[in-house]
Design a protein around this motif. Structure first.
Motif, PDB file in Angstrom:
ATOM      1  N   VAL A  57       0.937  -1.156   0.014  1.00 39.05           N
ATOM      2  CA  VAL A  57       0.030  -0.099  -0.202  1.00 39.05           C
ATOM      3  C   VAL A  57       0.957   1.346  -0.136  1.00 39.05           C
ATOM      4  N   MET A  58       0.894   2.049  -1.186  1.00 36.11           N
ATOM      5  CA  MET A  58       2.041   3.062  -1.250  1.00 36.11           C
ATOM      6  C   MET A  58       1.428   4.355  -0.474  1.00 36.11           C
ATOM      7  N   GLU A  59       2.483   5.436  -0.596  1.00 27.70           N
ATOM      8  CA  GLU A  59       2.414   6.402   0.196  1.00 27.70           C
ATOM      9  C   GLU A  59       1.076   7.165  -0.189  1.00 27.70           C
ATOM     10  N   ASN A  60       0.130   7.616   0.858  1.00 27.79           N
ATOM     11  CA  ASN A  60      -0.805   8.463   0.984  1.00 27.79           C
ATOM     12  C   ASN A  60      -2.110   7.738   0.448  1.00 27.79           C
ATOM     13  N   ALA A  61      -2.124   6.281   0.230  1.00 26.68           N
ATOM     14  CA  ALA A  61      -3.256   5.713  -0.273  1.00 26.68           C
ATOM     15  C   ALA A  61      -4.214   5.510   1.068  1.00 26.68           C
ATOM     16  N   LEU A  62      -5.451   5.269   0.903  1.00 26.52           N
ATOM     17  CA  LEU A  62      -6.635   5.164   1.684  1.00 26.52           C
ATOM     18  C   LEU A  62      -7.018   3.790   1.288  1.00 26.52           C
ATOM     19  N   VAL A  63      -7.371   2.866   2.462  1.00 29.46           N
ATOM     20  CA  VAL A  63      -8.188   1.845   2.474  1.00 29.46           C
ATOM     21  C   VAL A  63      -9.168   1.739   3.640  1.00 29.46           C
ATOM     22  N   PRO A  81       0.239   5.062  -5.042  1.00 30.69           N
ATOM     23  CA  PRO A  81      -0.088   6.478  -4.121  1.00 30.69           C
ATOM     24  C   PRO A  81      -1.329   7.042  -4.508  1.00 30.69           C
ATOM     25  N   HIS A  82      -2.095   7.621  -3.338  1.00 27.92           N
ATOM     26  CA  HIS A  82      -3.088   8.510  -3.341  1.00 27.92           C
ATOM     27  C   HIS A  82      -4.458   7.622  -4.009  1.00 27.92           C
ATOM     28  N   ALA A  83      -4.278   6.264  -4.061  1.00 31.00           N
ATOM     29  CA  ALA A  83      -5.486   5.419  -4.324  1.00 31.00           C
ATOM     30  C   ALA A  83      -6.445   5.625  -3.185  1.00 31.00           C
ATOM     31  N   HIS A  84      -7.837   5.443  -3.489  1.00 30.43           N
ATOM     32  CA  HIS A  84      -8.867   5.399  -2.583  1.00 30.43           C
ATOM     33  C   HIS A  84      -9.626   3.903  -2.642  1.00 30.43           C
ATOM     34  N   ILE A  96      -3.680  -1.647  -8.580  1.00 29.08           N
ATOM     35  CA  ILE A  96      -4.745  -0.554  -8.433  1.00 29.08           C
ATOM     36  C   ILE A  96      -3.612   0.946  -8.523  1.00 29.08           C
ATOM     37  N   ALA A  97      -3.790   1.718  -9.530  1.00 31.26           N
ATOM     38  CA  ALA A  97      -2.829   2.538  -9.670  1.00 31.26           C
ATOM     39  C   ALA A  97      -2.964   3.852  -8.902  1.00 31.26           C
ATOM     40  N   THR A  98      -2.102   4.676  -9.164  1.00 32.63           N
ATOM     41  CA  THR A  98      -2.130   6.028  -8.579  1.00 32.63           C
ATOM     42  C   THR A  98      -3.538   6.640  -8.877  1.00 32.63           C
ATOM     43  N   GLY A  99      -4.044   7.147  -7.589  1.00 31.05           N
ATOM     44  CA  GLY A  99      -5.258   7.878  -7.836  1.00 31.05           C
ATOM     45  C   GLY A  99      -6.662   7.179  -8.050  1.00 31.05           C
ATOM     46  N   ALA A 100      -6.444   5.933  -8.296  1.00 34.54           N
ATOM     47  CA  ALA A 100      -7.575   5.173  -8.508  1.00 34.54           C
ATOM     48  C   ALA A 100      -8.649   5.211  -7.635  1.00 34.54           C
ATOM     49  N   ALA A 101     -10.090   4.938  -7.623  1.00 33.65           N
ATOM     50  CA  ALA A 101     -10.960   5.046  -6.791  1.00 33.65           C
ATOM     51  C   ALA A 101     -11.841   3.884  -6.806  1.00 33.65           C
ATOM     52  N   ALA A 110      -8.847 -11.125  -9.946  1.00 35.26           N
ATOM     53  CA  ALA A 110      -7.455 -11.322  -9.511  1.00 35.26           C
ATOM     54  C   ALA A 110      -6.873 -10.905 -11.158  1.00 35.26           C
ATOM     55  N   GLY A 111      -5.617 -10.463 -10.680  1.00 33.76           N
ATOM     56  CA  GLY A 111      -4.824  -9.854 -11.862  1.00 33.76           C
ATOM     57  C   GLY A 111      -5.528  -8.642 -12.823  1.00 33.76           C
ATOM     58  N   ALA A 112      -6.534  -8.124 -12.294  1.00 31.66           N
ATOM     59  CA  ALA A 112      -7.207  -7.012 -13.052  1.00 31.66           C
ATOM     60  C   ALA A 112      -6.259  -5.735 -12.930  1.00 31.66           C
ATOM     61  N   GLU A 113      -6.584  -4.870 -13.722  1.00 29.28           N
ATOM     62  CA  GLU A 113      -5.833  -3.493 -13.468  1.00 29.28           C
ATOM     63  C   GLU A 113      -6.753  -2.369 -13.364  1.00 29.28           C
ATOM     64  N   VAL A 114      -6.945  -1.418 -12.569  1.00 27.82           N
ATOM     65  CA  VAL A 114      -7.143  -0.317 -12.560  1.00 27.82           C
ATOM     66  C   VAL A 114      -6.334   0.800 -12.678  1.00 27.82           C
ATOM     67  N   ARG A 115      -6.167   1.385 -13.809  1.00 23.61           N
ATOM     68  CA  ARG A 115      -5.077   2.093 -14.111  1.00 23.61           C
ATOM     69  C   ARG A 115      -5.010   3.835 -13.672  1.00 23.61           C
TER      70      ARG A 115
END
Length: 200
Positions: A57-63, A81-84, A96-101, A110-115
């Protein structure tokens, strides 16, 4: 920092790492090899959070886990980073990439990507291996994936997914003042939070 919330406190595997500036609140379980980096927030409001083996879980992400919508993150997942990630299930090896919500009730296969800056709406299922492109919106179950400029098509699907009921537990016609009074009461439970001895 580890914080007791609603009488429950985090459980961190000895082989995991939680950065000193990360915040882990309530019924959160972090597995071996997981890495929770600086500024990340894992908060179990009144639903649990589970972070799998070797997940980062990268910097400033929220789970966030909430009632009826726990946050379940599988093994070998990257949360950018910054994912929600709010009340979502993310299966093994997803990206789950940067800024994804990701909104409550969503499922990322499994193996999916949210860019970067991709959005997965409430109660939406992204199939295993599927890709939500940069800035696009996944909506429905199974997901229809659309660019953000096709708002009318997105809304035609989204309005049936009950965003206010899923996220806030209210009907669509509840006035904003009443909605925010309820939200204030809900988050007021944090007044009783206490740091856990030996926090990282």
């Amino acid at each position: 920092m580890l914080i007791r919330h609603r009488g429950l406190e985090p459980t961190i595997d000895p082989l995991a790492y939680v950065a000193p500036s990360a915040t882990v609140v309530g019924d959160v379980r972090v597995a071996a090899g997981a890495r929770i980096l600086h500024g990340a927030v894992l908060t179990a409001e009144d639903g649990d959070v589970v972070i799998g083996v070797d997940t980062v879980v990268m910097e400033n992400a929220l789970v966030r886990g909430r009632h009826g919508y726990p946050a379940r993150i599988g093994d070998a997942v990257m949360i950018g980073p910054h994912a929600h990630v709010n009340g979502s299930t993310v299966e093994d090896e997803a990206f789950i990439a940067t800024g994804a919500a990701l909104f409550p009730g969503s499922l990322i296969g499994a193996g999916a990507e949210v860019r970067i800056n991709g959005v997965v709406q409430v109660n939406t299922t992204v199939a295993p291996g599927e890709v939500v492109p940069i800035g696009w919106v996944a909506v429905g179950s199974p997901a229809t994936i659309l660019p953000p400029d096709r708002h009318e098509e997105i809304w035609a699907i989204q309005r049936e997914l009950d965003f206010p009921g899923t996220v806030y537990g209210v009907d669509r016609d509840v006035p904003m003042r009443e909605l925010m009074r309820r939200q204030s009461d809900y988050y007021g439970a944090h007044r009783d939070d206490t740091p856990v001895d030996g926090t990282t």
